[in-house]
Design an enzyme around this catalytic site. Structure first.
Site, PDB file in Angstrom:
ATOM      1  N   ASN A 166     -25.358 -22.242 -33.611  1.00 43.19           N
ATOM      2  CA  ASN A 166     -25.736 -23.628 -33.915  1.00 43.19           C
ATOM      3  C   ASN A 166     -24.629 -24.621 -33.556  1.00 43.19           C
ATOM      4  O   ASN A 166     -24.906 -25.734 -33.154  1.00 43.19           O
ATOM      5  CB  ASN A 166     -26.167 -23.773 -35.380  1.00 43.19           C
ATOM      6  CG  ASN A 166     -25.116 -23.277 -36.346  1.00 43.19           C
ATOM      7  OD1 ASN A 166     -24.289 -22.427 -36.016  1.00 43.19           O
ATOM      8  ND2 ASN A 166     -25.140 -23.793 -37.565  1.00 43.19           N
ATOM      9  N   GLU A 264     -18.297 -17.950 -43.800  1.00 42.43           N
ATOM     10  CA  GLU A 264     -18.994 -19.237 -43.866  1.00 42.43           C
ATOM     11  C   GLU A 264     -20.464 -18.915 -43.617  1.00 42.43           C
ATOM     12  O   GLU A 264     -20.859 -18.677 -42.482  1.00 42.43           O
ATOM     13  CB  GLU A 264     -18.404 -20.156 -42.803  1.00 42.43           C
ATOM     14  CG  GLU A 264     -18.420 -21.598 -43.229  1.00 42.43           C
ATOM     15  CD  GLU A 264     -19.756 -22.220 -42.967  1.00 42.43           C
ATOM     16  OE1 GLU A 264     -20.609 -22.160 -43.890  1.00 42.43           O
ATOM     17  OE2 GLU A 264     -19.949 -22.730 -41.870  1.00 42.43           O
ATOM     18  N   CYS A 298     -25.591 -25.111 -41.377  1.00 39.35           N
ATOM     19  CA  CYS A 298     -25.440 -24.428 -42.660  1.00 39.35           C
ATOM     20  C   CYS A 298     -25.385 -25.430 -43.797  1.00 39.35           C
ATOM     21  O   CYS A 298     -25.875 -25.176 -44.882  1.00 39.35           O
ATOM     22  CB  CYS A 298     -24.202 -23.548 -42.645  1.00 39.35           C
ATOM     23  SG  CYS A 298     -22.747 -24.424 -42.079  1.00 39.35           S
ATOM     24  N   GLU A 475     -12.177 -23.639 -44.196  1.00 40.00           N
ATOM     25  CA  GLU A 475     -11.748 -23.988 -42.850  1.00 40.00           C
ATOM     26  C   GLU A 475     -11.516 -25.498 -42.818  1.00 40.00           C
ATOM     27  O   GLU A 475     -11.865 -26.205 -43.744  1.00 40.00           O
ATOM     28  CB  GLU A 475     -12.822 -23.580 -41.837  1.00 40.00           C
ATOM     29  CG  GLU A 475     -13.068 -22.085 -41.828  1.00 40.00           C
ATOM     30  CD  GLU A 475     -13.926 -21.652 -40.669  1.00 40.00           C
ATOM     31  OE1 GLU A 475     -15.157 -21.587 -40.840  1.00 40.00           O
ATOM     32  OE2 GLU A 475     -13.373 -21.409 -39.580  1.00 40.00           O
TER      33      GLU A 475
HETATM   34  P1  NAD Z   1     -26.269 -13.695 -37.436  1.00 41.93           P
HETATM   35  O1  NAD Z   1     -25.538 -13.847 -38.695  1.00 41.93           O
HETATM   36  O2  NAD Z   1     -26.914 -12.390 -37.194  1.00 41.93           O
HETATM   37  O3  NAD Z   1     -25.308 -13.982 -36.188  1.00 41.93           O
HETATM   38  C1  NAD Z   1     -24.116 -14.736 -36.270  1.00 41.93           C
HETATM   39  C2  NAD Z   1     -23.065 -14.064 -35.399  1.00 41.93           C
HETATM   40  O4  NAD Z   1     -22.783 -12.762 -35.916  1.00 41.93           O
HETATM   41  C3  NAD Z   1     -23.490 -13.829 -33.935  1.00 41.93           C
HETATM   42  O5  NAD Z   1     -22.365 -14.012 -33.093  1.00 41.93           O
HETATM   43  C4  NAD Z   1     -23.882 -12.363 -33.938  1.00 41.93           C
HETATM   44  O6  NAD Z   1     -23.793 -11.760 -32.666  1.00 41.93           O
HETATM   45  C5  NAD Z   1     -22.848 -11.788 -34.880  1.00 41.93           C
HETATM   46  N1  NAD Z   1     -23.194 -10.501 -35.466  1.00 41.93           N
HETATM   47  C6  NAD Z   1     -24.429 -10.003 -35.745  1.00 41.93           C
HETATM   48  N2  NAD Z   1     -24.333  -8.781 -36.312  1.00 41.93           N
HETATM   49  C7  NAD Z   1     -23.015  -8.493 -36.397  1.00 41.93           C
HETATM   50  C8  NAD Z   1     -22.267  -7.392 -36.901  1.00 41.93           C
HETATM   51  N3  NAD Z   1     -22.878  -6.338 -37.429  1.00 41.93           N
HETATM   52  N4  NAD Z   1     -20.923  -7.435 -36.849  1.00 41.93           N
HETATM   53  C9  NAD Z   1     -20.288  -8.513 -36.342  1.00 41.93           C
HETATM   54  N5  NAD Z   1     -20.944  -9.585 -35.829  1.00 41.93           N
HETATM   55  C10 NAD Z   1     -22.284  -9.578 -35.867  1.00 41.93           C
HETATM   56  O7  NAD Z   1     -27.309 -14.884 -37.342  1.00 41.93           O
HETATM   57  P2  NAD Z   1     -28.664 -14.961 -36.490  1.00 41.93           P
HETATM   58  O8  NAD Z   1     -29.453 -13.700 -36.545  1.00 41.93           O
HETATM   59  O9  NAD Z   1     -28.325 -15.481 -35.158  1.00 41.93           O
HETATM   60  O10 NAD Z   1     -29.425 -16.078 -37.348  1.00 41.93           O
HETATM   61  C11 NAD Z   1     -30.132 -15.682 -38.523  1.00 41.93           C
HETATM   62  C12 NAD Z   1     -29.941 -16.668 -39.630  1.00 41.93           C
HETATM   63  O11 NAD Z   1     -28.569 -16.847 -39.891  1.00 41.93           O
HETATM   64  C13 NAD Z   1     -30.426 -18.079 -39.363  1.00 41.93           C
HETATM   65  O12 NAD Z   1     -31.793 -18.213 -39.549  1.00 41.93           O
HETATM   66  C14 NAD Z   1     -29.618 -18.858 -40.341  1.00 41.93           C
HETATM   67  O13 NAD Z   1     -30.212 -18.823 -41.611  1.00 41.93           O
HETATM   68  C15 NAD Z   1     -28.318 -18.118 -40.402  1.00 41.93           C
HETATM   69  N6  NAD Z   1     -27.249 -18.756 -39.611  1.00 41.93           N
HETATM   70  C16 NAD Z   1     -26.312 -19.451 -40.300  1.00 41.93           C
HETATM   71  C17 NAD Z   1     -25.310 -20.089 -39.591  1.00 41.93           C
HETATM   72  C18 NAD Z   1     -24.259 -20.881 -40.301  1.00 41.93           C
HETATM   73  O14 NAD Z   1     -23.688 -21.796 -39.733  1.00 41.93           O
HETATM   74  N7  NAD Z   1     -23.918 -20.539 -41.535  1.00 41.93           N
HETATM   75  C19 NAD Z   1     -25.255 -20.013 -38.210  1.00 41.93           C
HETATM   76  C20 NAD Z   1     -26.224 -19.255 -37.540  1.00 41.93           C
HETATM   77  C21 NAD Z   1     -27.213 -18.635 -38.264  1.00 41.93           C
END
Ligand code: NAD
Length: 494
Positions: A166, A264, A298, A475
């Site tokens: 995002n 975060e 977020c 942060e």
């Molecule tokens: P996610 O948490 O799966 O992905 C975020 C990051 O984590 C990506 O770079 C992903 O490749 C990485 N990741 C995934 N699995 C991992 C693991 N096992 N070990 C290390 N890194 C890993 O998020 P998503 O599936 O892209 O989105 C799902 C939901 O997450 C969204 O609907 C939203 O609610 C939330 N989200 C929150 C934020 C935020 O700013 N807090 C940002 C993106 C998504």
């Protein structure tokens, strides 16, 4: 290439020739060790923007070895030199802002104006932490005769940064800028739907004077590249931004190595409008609290909690404004861009369809839309759901899209109880001209940051982070340096 040329090139070719192709390790681009590649899409068109290396454990290993070598030299670079280099990074980011903003907009779906703001804010983050690099002083407590003692702040070592889709540029920079200022090195894993700006920034850092290996970027999926990175004992701190579920998985992976962690995670942040607030101001605050970046923030204000006497006026103003928002391809700079992927679009639609099936009132929106010019892309209409009970999923679960719930309250205690009544505790907005009411609520609301009479008030000088399921650690601000330093006490008998 300047802005107009970049946009023309994209319009003519559907891609950009300067998109990086490989991981960035030791100052150069490299293909994945097994040659695997993935596609990244332009969500505003739903077409492939470019492809990138799909990394795995072997690529992570190379990146970590490089960052570990680089750490031994970077930690000893005089702080004043680190300060100068990070200022040079900020200047180069500003010089190359057009390219970074266009790529950020295309890869994430956000509007060009939002991407330009993110790039400008990121240059400012480098400047801010450049100014801190040479002020990481220790203390010298008085222990009485016979002992002289002092403390020193040392860099923790190699750090890992798992970045979401995002805010691909600003989330990356708010992690690596303080890490580099403190003398740490970094291995970055961007989200698999937004890999390109992290790669461009890693190359920009080296051209600005950061030694090769200080920041390496491995692209690929969370499972293949992210998991081996966070679970590696060479990593001494992980900064993770993303979903709660993945955050918990990361906690489990860092635990055996007792690695430091900043989490975060998500939010379900309230915006509270009191009876004496201006309805127009509350409506305007709520509009941008939820529809900025298509609600994929977020800290978005996704729950409007409004005094019963103000409800009808706020709702009608809010709905009128939401219906006027122009939605479309990010590069044409509408009010609201695309959501990041077709998968995410179906998640948002699933939440709203379920709310409709439960009998909730969708006052406006409630369906996917396409770019009005091309009929393509992944967009969701600005959506408002009224009269949502506190225990309903629409209030309890993070939707992470342009979907606002509306609830009413009668007194301050009820407002606080509704505001604190989810698992999340990230942001809160309070609208009232009565400073006593505002400060009473600010003290009692569970949130990492509270804004009064402007939902997005604040800046990078202020620490940012959440409580409970929104995560832990801070942060931005000077607090943002704490994760990347450790204190050593040295005592000398004299
Ligand atoms: P996610 O948490 O799966 O992905 C975020 C990051 O984590 C990506 O770079 C992903 O490749 C990485 N990741 C995934 N699995 C991992 C693991 N096992 N070990 C290390 N890194 C890993 O998020 P998503 O599936 O892209 O989105 C799902 C939901 O997450 C969204 O609907 C939203 O609610 C939330 N989200 C929150 C934020 C935020 O700013 N807090 C940002 C993106 C998504």
């Amino acid at each position: 290439m300047k802005l107009a040329d970049l946009i023309r090139t994209y319009d003519e070719t559907g891609t950009l020739p300067m998109l990086p192709q490989g991981h960035y390790i030791d100052g150069a681009f490299h293909p994945a060790s097994d040659g695997a590649r993935m596609d990244s899409f332009d969500p505003g068109r739903g077409t492939v923007l470019g492809s990138f290396a799909a990394g795995g454990a072997e690529d992570v290993d190379r990146a970590l070895a490089s960052s570990q070598r680089a750490f031994e030299a970077w930690r000893d670079v005089p702080p004043a030199t680190r300060c100068r280099i990070l200022n040079d990074v900020a200047a180069l980011m500003r010089a190359e802002a057009d390219l970074l903003a266009v790529v950020e907009s295309l890869d994430s779906g956000k509007t060009l104006a939002e991407a330009q703001g993110d790039v400008a804010g990121s240059a400012r983050l480098f400047e801010y932490y450049a100014g801190a690099a040479d002020k990481l002083d220790g203390r010298s407590p008085d222990l009485g005769g016979g002992t002289v003692a002092f403390t020193a702040k040392e860099p923790v070592g190699v750090t890992a940064h798992i970045v979401p889709w995002n805010y691909p540029t600003s989330t990356l920079v708010r992690g690596i800028a303080p890490a580099l200022a403190a003398g740490c090195t970094a291995v970055v894993k961007p989200a698999e739907t937004t890999p390109f700006t992290a790669l461009l920034i890693a190359d920009l850092l080296v051209r600005a004077g950061v030694p090769a290996g200080v920041v390496n970027v491995v692209t690929g999926t969370g499972a293949q590249a992210g998991a081996p990175l966070v679970g590696d004992p060479r990593v001494r701190h992980v900064t993770f931004t993303g979903s709660v579920g993945t955050g918990i998985d990361v906690m489990q992976r860092v635990a055996p190595n007792v690695t430091g962690l900043t989490l975060e995670l998500g939010g379900k942040s309230p915006l509270i409008g009191f009876a004496d607030a201006s309805a127009a101001k509350v409506a305007d605050g709520a509009l941008w609290a939820i529809f900025s970046n298509s609600g994929q923030i977020c800290s978005a204000g996704s729950r409007l909690i409004v005094h019963r006497s103000l409800h009808d006026q706020v709702l009608s103003e809010l709905v009128a404004r939401a219906q006027k928002l122009r939605v479309g391809h990010g590069l044409r700079n509408p009010d609201m861009g695309a959501v990041n992927s077709d998968l995410h679009l179906s998640r948002i639609a699933g939440h709203v369809d379920a709310a409709r099936a439960r009998g909730l009132e969708i006052v406006t929106g409630g369906h996917a839309v396409t770019d009005p010019e091309t009929g393509a892309g992944w967009f969701y209409a600005p959506t408002v759901i009224d009269g949502v009970p506190q225990d309903d999923d629409a209030v309890q679960q993070e939707i992470f899209g342009p979907v606002l719930t509306v609830q009413t309250f009668d007194d301050i205690d009820e407002a606080i109880s509704l505001a604190n009544g989810t698992d999340f505790a990230l942001n809160a907005g309070i609208y009232t001209p009565d400073i006593t009411t505002a400060l009473r609520v600010a003290r009692r609301v569970d949130a990492g940051q509270v804004t009064i009479n402007d939902y997005w008030a604040g800046g990078i000088e202020l620490p940012f982070g959440g409580n409970r399921k929104s995560g832990f650690g801070r942060e931005k601000g000077l607090e943002g340096l704490e994760a990347y330093t450790r204190t050593k006490s040295i005592a000398i008998a004299v």
